[in-house]
Design a protein around this motif. Structure first.
Motif, short mmCIF file in Angstrom:
data_model
loop_
_atom_site.label_atom_id
_atom_site.label_comp_id
_atom_site.label_asym_id
_atom_site.label_seq_id
_atom_site.Cartn_x
_atom_site.Cartn_y
_atom_site.Cartn_z
N VAL A 1 1.07 -0.81 -0.03
CA VAL A 1 -0.13 0.11 0.29
C VAL A 1 0.76 1.06 0.03
N ASP A 2 0.12 2.69 -0.58
CA ASP A 2 0.87 3.44 -0.62
C ASP A 2 1.98 4.18 0.43
N HIS A 3 2.58 4.49 1.16
CA HIS A 3 3.03 4.70 2.43
C HIS A 3 2.58 5.62 3.25
N ILE A 4 2.58 7.00 2.50
CA ILE A 4 1.26 8.52 2.96
C ILE A 4 0.13 7.52 3.14
N ILE A 5 -0.44 6.99 2.43
CA ILE A 5 -2.05 6.36 2.31
C ILE A 5 -2.39 5.53 4.53
#
Length: 428
Positions: free
Chosen positions: A137-141
């Motif tokens: 999963v995208d790290h920021i999200i």
């Protein structure tokens, strides 16, 4: 018949002088000279503005108290990002640390609270690792989701635990825990009293030096000493051991690291879990320092820790400087309010002037221009006023930190694979 000889020039020698990428590293004597010069400038500002609190032992102790939770959050970010995982979820991991630290600190004892807070933060870090490393999963999200989840879970648990039974009878509310005991503090006997006597004379430089050292040897929390040890330990582990070399290789080039036999997933898991534990310890520091858990207690310090890490160029020393800068400004506005913040205008103007000269010498003309512009504005503000509005006083730590960070940190070098997707098996 003639023969033509082709001469191949020897390969260029690696660039070693000046350190990585040609940047010059500061030697210990140079660092000591910079510290001495900074102390002389601050002492002069104190004498001109008559703001004796800017170098008092209480101010330095307050700066330490404000800097430690930010520094621990930033240190957690450093571990994670050195392994290639962006950790925006530091704020949520700090929240978990404040809640579980206060809960165990109240129901058992403060040191069990420290352990529970660290474990709470590690649980948040482990969740971040599972989501980002295993599921991609995208790290920021993922980080934002953890922040929201941690705030929601702790708010729910606080209502279920602190608002009923024994906890409620001892002062607990849906948003606050019952009081918890303080943790042991240390004072150097004899030296602290002698420095306090020197500080009260308000002599130029001598009293300022006594105030600074006095703040470092008087009533220092055990957690502050633990934080210092963690900074030293982080530097040793990440830059002086084979484990640290492998971990940093995961943040620079995970494909190459895997091809050399490094278990990239394992190192990322370890780094992000340790990151959560450090952020959780920062949360415990807040809870024990104020003697209770309070909803919204972290006040964005996880994000500030992340900014301090970037200011420090993903290095422990620079990170400590960034956290210390914010802690100093925060303590100044909390202790003395308008008068000391008014003196801070003059101090910032002098520092920015010095920065402008340094940038000009290094031929960074645009940065030098911005620095000299801000220096002039702050100097005019100081000369034409006797005080500053309360709103500016409250915002001064954030403004001062952003101003110095924005104008000084121009040559950042983040890990090359930081935040980039990586799947197991890419290295063959």
């Amino acid at each position: 018949m003639t023969a033509t000889a082709t001469q191949t020039p020897p390969p260029a020698a690696p660039r070693t002088g000046g350190g990585r990428g040609g940047r010059h590293r500061l030697s210990v004597p140079v660092v000591l000279l910079i510290v001495a010069a900074a102390l002389i400038v601050i002492s002069a500002v104190r004498a001109i503005a008559g703001a004796d609190d800017v170098t008092s032992s209480g101010q330095i102790a307050g700066a330490l108290t404000g800097a430690v939770p930010i520094a621990l959050a930033g240190l957690g970010g450093l571990w994670s990002e050195r392994a290639g995982v962006v950790n925006i979820g530091l704020e949520g991991m700090m929240i978990l640390g404040t809640f579980f630290g206060a809960w165990a600190g109240w129901s058992l004892n403060p040191w069990m609270g420290v352990l529970a807070g660290v474990l709470g933060g590690m649980a948040g870090g482990l969740l971040h690792a599972v989501v980002t490393v295993t599921f991609g999963v995208d790290h920021i999200i993922a980080g934002v989701a953890i922040n929201i989840l941690a705030a929601g879970v702790t708010a729910y648990l606080a209502k279920r635990i602190f608002n009923v039974g024994k906890a409620a009878s001892e002062g607990g509310t849906p948003k606050q825990s019952p009081p918890i005991e303080d943790i042991k503090s240390f004072t150097v006997p004899g030296l602290s009293h002698w420095l306090s006597t020197l500080e009260k004379h308000h002599w130029f430089l001598i009293s300022d030096l006594a105030g600074v050292i006095g703040g470092l040897v008087t009533n220092i929390s055990s957690l502050t000493l633990l934080a210092v040890a963690l900074f030293v330990g982080t530097f040793f582990v990440l830059w002086r051991t084979s484990f640290g070399l492998r971990l940093r290789s995961c943040g620079e080039n995970p494909v190459a690291a895997e091809s050399l036999g490094v278990n990239v997933y394992l190192y990322k898991y370890v780094a992000v879990t340790v990151s959560g534990g450090l952020a959780g310890l920062g949360g415990v520091f807040l809870a024990i320092g104020t003697h209770f858990y309070l909803e919204g207690q972290t006040s964005g310090r996880g994000y500030i820790g992340l900014a301090a890490m970037i200011f420090g160029n993903w290095r422990p020393g620079g990170l400590a400087m960034g956290a210390g800068l914010f802690g100093y400004a925060d303590s100044l506005q909390l202790r003395s309010g308008s008068d000391s913040v008014h003196a801070l205008l003059l101090l910032l103007a002098v520092l920015l002037l010095a920065m402008a000269i340094w940038k000009y010498v290094r031929k960074a003309y645009l940065s030098a221009g911005f620095a000299i512009g801000f220096a002039v504005l702050l100097a005019v503000w100081y000369v034409t006023t006797d005080t500053v509005p309360d709103e500016v006083v409250q915002a001064s730590p954030y403004v001062a930190t952003l101003l110095v960070m924005g104008l000084s940190a121009q040559r950042l070098r983040m890990p090359k694979a930081d935040g980039l997707p990586y799947r197991k098996g890419q290295g063959g």
